[in-house]
Design a protein around this motif. Structure first.
Motif, short mmCIF file in Angstrom:
data_model
loop_
_atom_site.label_atom_id
_atom_site.label_comp_id
_atom_site.label_asym_id
_atom_site.label_seq_id
_atom_site.Cartn_x
_atom_site.Cartn_y
_atom_site.Cartn_z
N LEU A 137 0.82 -1.21 0.00
CA LEU A 137 0.00 0.00 0.00
C LEU A 137 0.85 1.25 0.00
CD1 LEU A 137 -2.66 -1.00 2.66
CD2 LEU A 137 -2.88 -1.02 0.18
N VAL A 140 11.57 9.98 -8.45
CA VAL A 140 11.74 10.85 -7.30
C VAL A 140 13.01 10.46 -6.53
CG1 VAL A 140 10.72 11.26 -5.05
CG2 VAL A 140 9.34 11.51 -7.09
N GLU A 158 16.50 12.71 -5.96
CA GLU A 158 17.19 12.84 -4.67
C GLU A 158 18.68 12.56 -4.81
OE1 GLU A 158 16.19 13.99 -1.31
OE2 GLU A 158 14.90 14.52 -3.01
N TYR A 171 3.43 17.73 -4.15
CA TYR A 171 4.22 18.42 -3.13
C TYR A 171 5.71 18.29 -3.35
CZ TYR A 171 -0.39 17.91 -1.24
OH TYR A 171 -1.75 17.93 -1.08
N LEU A 208 -6.85 5.40 2.60
CA LEU A 208 -5.49 4.88 2.43
C LEU A 208 -4.56 5.93 1.85
CD1 LEU A 208 -6.31 1.41 0.88
CD2 LEU A 208 -5.70 1.93 3.23
N CYS A 209 -5.10 7.12 1.63
CA CYS A 209 -4.32 8.09 0.89
C CYS A 209 -3.60 9.08 1.78
CB CYS A 209 -5.20 8.81 -0.12
SG CYS A 209 -5.90 7.66 -1.32
N PRO A 265 -1.37 3.66 5.23
CA PRO A 265 -0.90 2.53 4.44
C PRO A 265 0.09 1.67 5.20
CG PRO A 265 -0.84 4.53 3.13
CD PRO A 265 -1.18 4.94 4.52
N VAL A 317 2.55 20.21 4.48
CA VAL A 317 3.04 20.20 3.11
C VAL A 317 2.15 21.07 2.22
CG1 VAL A 317 3.16 18.67 1.14
CG2 VAL A 317 4.28 18.03 3.27
N LYS A 318 0.86 20.99 2.47
CA LYS A 318 -0.06 21.85 1.72
C LYS A 318 0.19 23.32 2.06
CE LYS A 318 -3.72 18.51 1.06
NZ LYS A 318 -4.62 17.76 1.92
N GLU A 326 3.15 24.62 0.20
CA GLU A 326 2.76 24.89 -1.19
C GLU A 326 2.12 26.28 -1.32
OE1 GLU A 326 3.31 23.14 -4.41
OE2 GLU A 326 4.56 22.58 -2.69
N ARG A 329 4.43 29.24 -0.54
CA ARG A 329 5.35 29.43 -1.66
C ARG A 329 4.66 30.25 -2.76
NH1 ARG A 329 8.26 24.07 -3.40
NH2 ARG A 329 9.21 24.45 -1.38
N GLN A 351 6.15 9.01 5.02
CA GLN A 351 7.22 8.56 4.13
C GLN A 351 7.52 9.54 3.00
OE1 GLN A 351 5.73 4.65 3.14
NE2 GLN A 351 6.93 3.70 4.77
N ALA A 352 6.48 10.20 2.51
CA ALA A 352 6.67 11.11 1.37
C ALA A 352 7.65 12.23 1.71
CB ALA A 352 5.32 11.68 0.93
N GLU A 373 10.51 12.24 2.66
CA GLU A 373 11.84 11.95 2.13
C GLU A 373 12.11 12.69 0.82
OE1 GLU A 373 13.46 7.80 1.65
OE2 GLU A 373 11.80 7.51 3.07
N TYR A 374 11.06 12.92 0.08
CA TYR A 374 11.24 13.49 -1.27
C TYR A 374 10.76 14.92 -1.37
CZ TYR A 374 11.62 8.52 -1.81
OH TYR A 374 11.98 7.22 -1.65
N ILE A 375 10.42 15.50 -0.23
CA ILE A 375 9.87 16.84 -0.27
C ILE A 375 10.87 17.83 0.31
CG2 ILE A 375 8.08 18.30 0.77
CD1 ILE A 375 6.18 15.90 0.50
N HIS A 376 11.02 18.95 -0.38
CA HIS A 376 11.98 19.96 0.08
C HIS A 376 11.27 21.25 0.36
CE1 HIS A 376 15.64 17.63 -0.74
NE2 HIS A 376 14.86 17.04 -1.61
#
Lengths: 332, 332
Positions: A70, A253, A257, A283, B70-71, B76, B253-254, B257, B260, B279-280, B282-285
């Motif tokens: 998931l 992604v 990184e 995001y 689950l989103c 998840p 995170v929103k 956005e 910014r 987890q996301a 990790e890829y967000i700056h």
DNA sequence: TTGAAAGCGATACCAC
DNA sequence: GTGGTATCGCTTTCAA
């Protein structure tokens, strides 16, 4: 103890057959007794026992969803859609996660079978003929998704091949001439006995596209992600417009990184393109160029096809979704 | 048709009772007949029918998981953990998504009840006493998670109150003096009859923290996210170090956005802090400062407590997870 | 060590 | 319209 139809029958001094008629709106019962029975059901706080019903009817009103996990890709949204639609029709979902481990998949399927599910939605990990035959012998409708098995199982997926071909064209139109392709090691996975259908489709699309425009394909396949990217950067002079086309967004992604860590500027030095248009992209910066499709539609399709199969075991359908190229700031 | 124990019995010219003994490793059977029966089972391709077994035993070996969706957030990963652990113990998972809609929750619970699940893991949306009583009367072990109901249901969550208090302290230590708090409209949700337990805990933690350090709390609660942030920026001179503490990461995170978009520099002008360490990130700056906890541990706890309850209906436990403050580039 | 039979809860068919 | 009963597949208890 919970009340049963027998309790109601005794309470009303009536037979269970009649109680059943009242409770399930069957014909052949007078309004008067029906009313009496429904009242009794209320008073005794009766709730039907699904297990008993399943045994008698031979249907469990349950479908099994066998998915990788998931945490990646479009799975959460897809399962969300499937769950909602199944519920509408009175079905419940057994969720089984395989983590791409074939033995978990095999066990999962076998347990679903013991539990007499009425249908299965399967993200296949396995692919051997033996396995396919065993699935056929189950006598349970199975719809495959993401990875295809063979023409005996309905399949839902995206038109990956064509999409990747278009992605190459898109990059070309933006002036990219060196276009490398980032993918997990397909040969290795195949050797492990894993189903690489989608991986292969996407790769083929890339190769076809490169061929069509007389470009030299460079597939980054062997080793860890870091090794692939190191290889990709090796001797790179950034003297021609270079892009990295990736199997999927989560891969892309991660690549971003790592490239960032290696002080590569995106999109100035390397353009990146993904696939799937996952929700998290909203995001993530730079906005990843990608290929999008409707996950909702995919979910609808897979469950509707499964329902068709449950009604008519002969039903067969391969459903390939359309896609859209989505441009983004990861390309220049 | 699939083979049943009766088929095996006839095939071996033996009684079903004996077949059952062989198939389930029960005592009181000779090795010889046992072997014969197991061979016959193999030949006839016998698979036990779970429905029949459930009906006879009164246990379905199934647990219902009633979750928002689950989103978002950590769901998840949590469900992943729950599924794996349940499977280990031979249990299956019915997945029900409520989308925070109380009627979906109510219906879901009621169907789970008809299906005689052995236990339920519930992310409660409802909270009324009537609802709580109806849950108690079900006679099915229920473990609540994320939102608490009352002391009759075991609960698993994070020590939110304390975590938010520490978050305030963390921001203070970094020199922030104006610290605003971004949350959905709790009063409004309460009015809708929704369970706001976690929302409230986190808010209280923030307020307690601010109070402790004699800072003026500013809760951004009313209106849309954009409206809250507009209000936050209004008259903002950036003359004192300003931070925005957010209910959860996806909210944070929103917010990033939107800020910014309004040309606010992060972290230079406004520092941001989230909660959940999804987890996301990790890829967000910039890397979001946040509060982390072990989702795996949470999943283990909730399922283990449920198993305890299934063995012993009197069992009660409130399990509050530890957390860690995680610094990030969204603070300066 | 094995067999026979009574459940579990609901459905479905046949008889009245 | 209603009652009675066999049935679904398995478990469990009692008797032999």
């Amino acid at each position: 103890m919970r009340a049963t139809i027998k309790d109601i029958a005794e309470y009303c001094k009536i037979s269970v057959g009649t109680v059943d008629r009242a409770l399930n709106n069957r014909s052949g019962i007078s309004e008067k007794t029906k009313k009496k029975i429904l009242e009794a059901a209320e008073i005794l706080n009766y709730h039907p026992n699904h297990t008993g019903r399943s045994l008698a009817k031979g249907r469990t009103m349950t479908i099994g969803v066998v998915c990788f996990d998931l945490c990646n890709n479009f799975f959460p949204e897809l399962i969300d859609t499937i769950e909602a639609r199944a519920k509408e029709k009175g079905f419940f979902i057994y969720l089984i996660l395989t983590h791409r481990d074939f033995s978990l998949e095999e066990d999962g399927i076998s347990y679903l079978c013991e539990r007499q599910v009425d249908g299965i939605i399967l993200f296949p990990v396995g692919l051997s003929q033996t396995y396919i035959n065993s699935l056929k012998n189950l006598g349970i409708p199975i719809v495959t998704i993401y990875n295809r098995l063979d023409e005996s199982f309905p399949f839902v997926g995206v038109n990956d091949r064509s999409a990747m071909e278009d992605a190459v064209e898109h990059l070309l139109n933006k002036g990219y001439r060196r276009i490398s392709y980032l993918t997990p090691d397909i040969a290795y996975q195949r050797k492990q006995g894993l189903n690489t259908y989608t991986l292969q489709q996407r790769l083929t699309g890339y190769q076809k596209g490169m061929q069509r425009f007389n470009l030299k394909a460079e597939v980054l396949e062997a080793g860890s992600l870091e090794e692939k990217l190191d290889y990709f950067l090796e001797g790179q002079k950034f003297d021609e417009k270079t892009a990295l086309l990736c199997l999927c967004d989560s891969y892309a992604v991660k690549a971003i990184e790592y490239l960032r860590k290696r002080n590569v500027c995106i999109p100035e030095q390397v353009g990146i393109m993904g696939y799937d248009n996952i929700q998290a992209l909203e995001y993530i910066h730079p906005r990843l160029a990608t290929i999008g499709y409707s996950v909702r539609q995919m979910g609808q399709a897979v469950i509707d096809i499964l329902f068709e199969c449950m009604d008519n075991p002969e039903y067969f359908r391969e459903y390939l979704l359309d896609y859209t190229i989505i441009d983004g700031d990861s390309l220049i």
